[in-house]
Design an enzyme around this catalytic site. Structure first.
Site, short mmCIF file in Angstrom:
data_model
loop_
_atom_site.label_atom_id
_atom_site.label_comp_id
_atom_site.label_asym_id
_atom_site.label_seq_id
_atom_site.Cartn_x
_atom_site.Cartn_y
_atom_site.Cartn_z
N ALA A 41 -3.82 11.25 -10.66
CA ALA A 41 -2.73 10.61 -11.70
C ALA A 41 -1.40 10.07 -10.98
O ALA A 41 -0.33 9.78 -11.61
CB ALA A 41 -2.35 11.61 -12.63
N TYR A 71 -11.78 5.37 1.97
CA TYR A 71 -13.24 4.96 2.69
C TYR A 71 -13.25 5.63 3.91
O TYR A 71 -12.18 5.97 4.65
CB TYR A 71 -13.07 3.43 2.67
CG TYR A 71 -12.08 2.81 3.56
CD1 TYR A 71 -11.06 2.30 2.60
CD2 TYR A 71 -11.89 2.48 4.84
CE1 TYR A 71 -9.76 1.38 3.30
CE2 TYR A 71 -10.90 1.91 5.51
CZ TYR A 71 -9.78 1.40 4.58
OH TYR A 71 -8.86 0.75 5.31
N ALA A 76 -2.57 5.30 -7.20
CA ALA A 76 -3.92 4.73 -7.09
C ALA A 76 -4.77 4.88 -8.44
O ALA A 76 -5.39 4.05 -8.63
CB ALA A 76 -4.65 5.60 -5.87
N THR A 136 0.83 -1.32 0.06
CA THR A 136 -0.11 0.14 0.07
C THR A 136 0.95 1.35 0.15
O THR A 136 2.08 1.13 -0.22
CB THR A 136 -1.08 -0.10 1.37
OG1 THR A 136 -1.88 1.06 1.01
CG2 THR A 136 -0.31 -0.03 2.30
N LYS A 187 3.67 1.44 -4.09
CA LYS A 187 3.16 0.47 -5.13
C LYS A 187 4.07 0.37 -6.31
O LYS A 187 4.29 -0.46 -7.11
CB LYS A 187 1.75 0.88 -5.42
CG LYS A 187 0.67 0.44 -4.40
CD LYS A 187 -0.94 0.62 -4.78
CE LYS A 187 -1.54 0.60 -3.56
NZ LYS A 187 -2.93 0.65 -3.90
N ASP A 235 -5.98 -3.61 -7.94
CA ASP A 235 -7.03 -2.65 -7.59
C ASP A 235 -7.89 -2.26 -8.65
O ASP A 235 -8.96 -1.77 -8.50
CB ASP A 235 -6.30 -1.14 -7.42
CG ASP A 235 -5.13 -1.24 -6.23
OD1 ASP A 235 -5.74 -1.89 -5.13
OD2 ASP A 235 -4.09 -0.60 -5.99
P1 ATR Z 1 -1.43 7.68 -4.51
O1 ATR Z 1 -0.49 6.46 -4.83
O2 ATR Z 1 -2.28 7.82 -3.46
O3 ATR Z 1 -2.02 8.14 -5.96
P2 ATR Z 1 0.44 9.96 -5.00
O4 ATR Z 1 1.24 9.12 -6.19
O5 ATR Z 1 1.27 10.66 -4.36
O6 ATR Z 1 -0.31 9.00 -4.32
O7 ATR Z 1 -0.56 10.87 -5.95
C1 ATR Z 1 -1.26 11.46 -5.22
C2 ATR Z 1 -2.51 12.20 -6.12
O8 ATR Z 1 -3.34 13.03 -5.33
C3 ATR Z 1 -1.90 13.09 -7.39
O9 ATR Z 1 -2.86 12.78 -8.34
C4 ATR Z 1 -1.98 14.40 -6.71
O10 ATR Z 1 -2.02 15.32 -7.55
P3 ATR Z 1 -0.49 16.05 -8.17
O11 ATR Z 1 -0.07 15.04 -9.06
O12 ATR Z 1 -0.88 17.47 -8.71
O13 ATR Z 1 0.27 16.17 -6.78
C5 ATR Z 1 -3.26 14.13 -5.96
N1 ATR Z 1 -3.49 15.33 -4.85
C6 ATR Z 1 -2.85 15.16 -3.70
N2 ATR Z 1 -3.33 16.38 -2.96
C7 ATR Z 1 -4.24 17.06 -3.69
C8 ATR Z 1 -4.85 18.37 -3.41
N3 ATR Z 1 -4.78 18.89 -2.33
N4 ATR Z 1 -5.74 18.69 -4.58
C9 ATR Z 1 -5.80 18.09 -5.42
N5 ATR Z 1 -5.20 16.94 -5.77
C10 ATR Z 1 -4.24 16.37 -4.95
#
Ligand code: ATR
Length: 270
Positions: free
Chosen positions: A128, A215, A131, A62, A66, A102
């Protein structure tokens, strides 16, 4: 001898995967023990290797590992290769097999548990990161009419869309509002920080379905915003959690547990 599995993450203390896999083991009669494994942020590979050396048979992976898990695997399923992310590792005699459950977990929750049609629908995937990248292939496989990936950092959405070819479009969050979607899925970690996403009413088609892959309370900011913007049905990702676990169980044990009673139990325990 009991086969050992674990969920590896950071943080991992609140993971519900051990309870889910314990329920699957009881149901199927499989002799497994499933625990939590906290990996230091800079030491995922060594944590996994230590578990393997101690006789572990596989792990779920998790946040935030990943991507690293996919790179650690010596063999990847097609869906994990496309996602460039693995949430399931199986320790085989000839190496580490990596898979990503997933996508099928999300699609099964939406279509089977929640009765939300995806075929022929306009679908918006927000985010993006790890997840989001895990579910694009599975969403495309359902025959959606259109899939748009929207992300705060537009370039990341474009890169993810490019990996999946022509049917997927990409945009920035600020571009939303001009086109309505029937199904809106939040795959960002914005809820972790308690941040709400800007969701203009124009992005939500009448009767739309809004889904958050997180969740409980983490899902609430997005679902509340989607409700205000006009979504008719709202769901958090507890069902996806159970369904991806059932798929992982299948990868490890060759048997797919019945997820419905386990999901019902989790919902009731809330
Ligand atoms: P995960 O594995 O949970 O996807 P990650 O790879 O760090 O974790 O990606 C987090 C995602 O949440 C990204 O799409 C991020 O946007 P950015 O690519 O612009 O960083 C998005 N995200 C996180 N906090 C955000 C916020 N406050 N508003 C909008 N998008 C957010």
């Amino acid at each position: 001898m009991t086969d050992r599995y674990a969920v590896v993450g950071n943080p991992v203390a609140h993971s519900r995967s051990p309870a889910i896999h314990a329920a699957f083991a009881r149901q199927t009669g499989e002799d497994i023990l499933y625990s939590r494994l906290l990996a230091p942020l800079d030491n995922f590979a060594r944590t996994v290797a230590g578990f393997f050396d101690a006789g572990g048979k596989g792990v779920n992976v998790t946040l935030p590992f990943k991507g690293e898990a996919a790179r650690l695997a010596t063999k990847l399923s097609e869906r994990a290769r496309r996602a460039e992310a693995a949430n399931t590792l199986r320790f085989d005699v000839d190496g580490i097999y990596g898979d990503n459950t997933d996508g099928p977990g999300l699609v099964r929750d939406l279509t089977v548990n929640l009765g939300a049609a995806l075929a022929g629908r306009r679908v918006l995937l927000i985010g993006a990161g790890g997840a989001a990248s895990g579910v694009v292939g599975a969403l495309l496989g359902t025959g959606v009419a259109r899939l748009v990936i929207a992300n705060r950092t537009r370039e990341r959405a474009e890169a993810l869309a490019r990996r999946h070819g022509a049917p997927v479009a990409a945009c920035g969050l600020e571009d939303l509002g001009g086109e309505p979607f029937d199904v809106l899925i939040n795959a960002t970690s914005a809820g972790l920080a308690g941040a709400a996403l800007p969701l203009p009413a124009g992005a939500v088609a009448p009767g739309a379905f809004a889904y958050d892959m997180a969740y409980g309370p983490l899902a609430e900011p997005f679902l509340a915003a989607a409700g205000l913007a006009g979504a008719a049905r709202l769901a958090d990702g507890l069902g996806m959690l159970v369904e991806q676990a059932a798929e992982s169980f299948l990868v490890w044990r060759g048997i797919r547990p019945d997820s419905a009673p386990v999901l019902a139990e989790l919902r009731a325990a809330r």
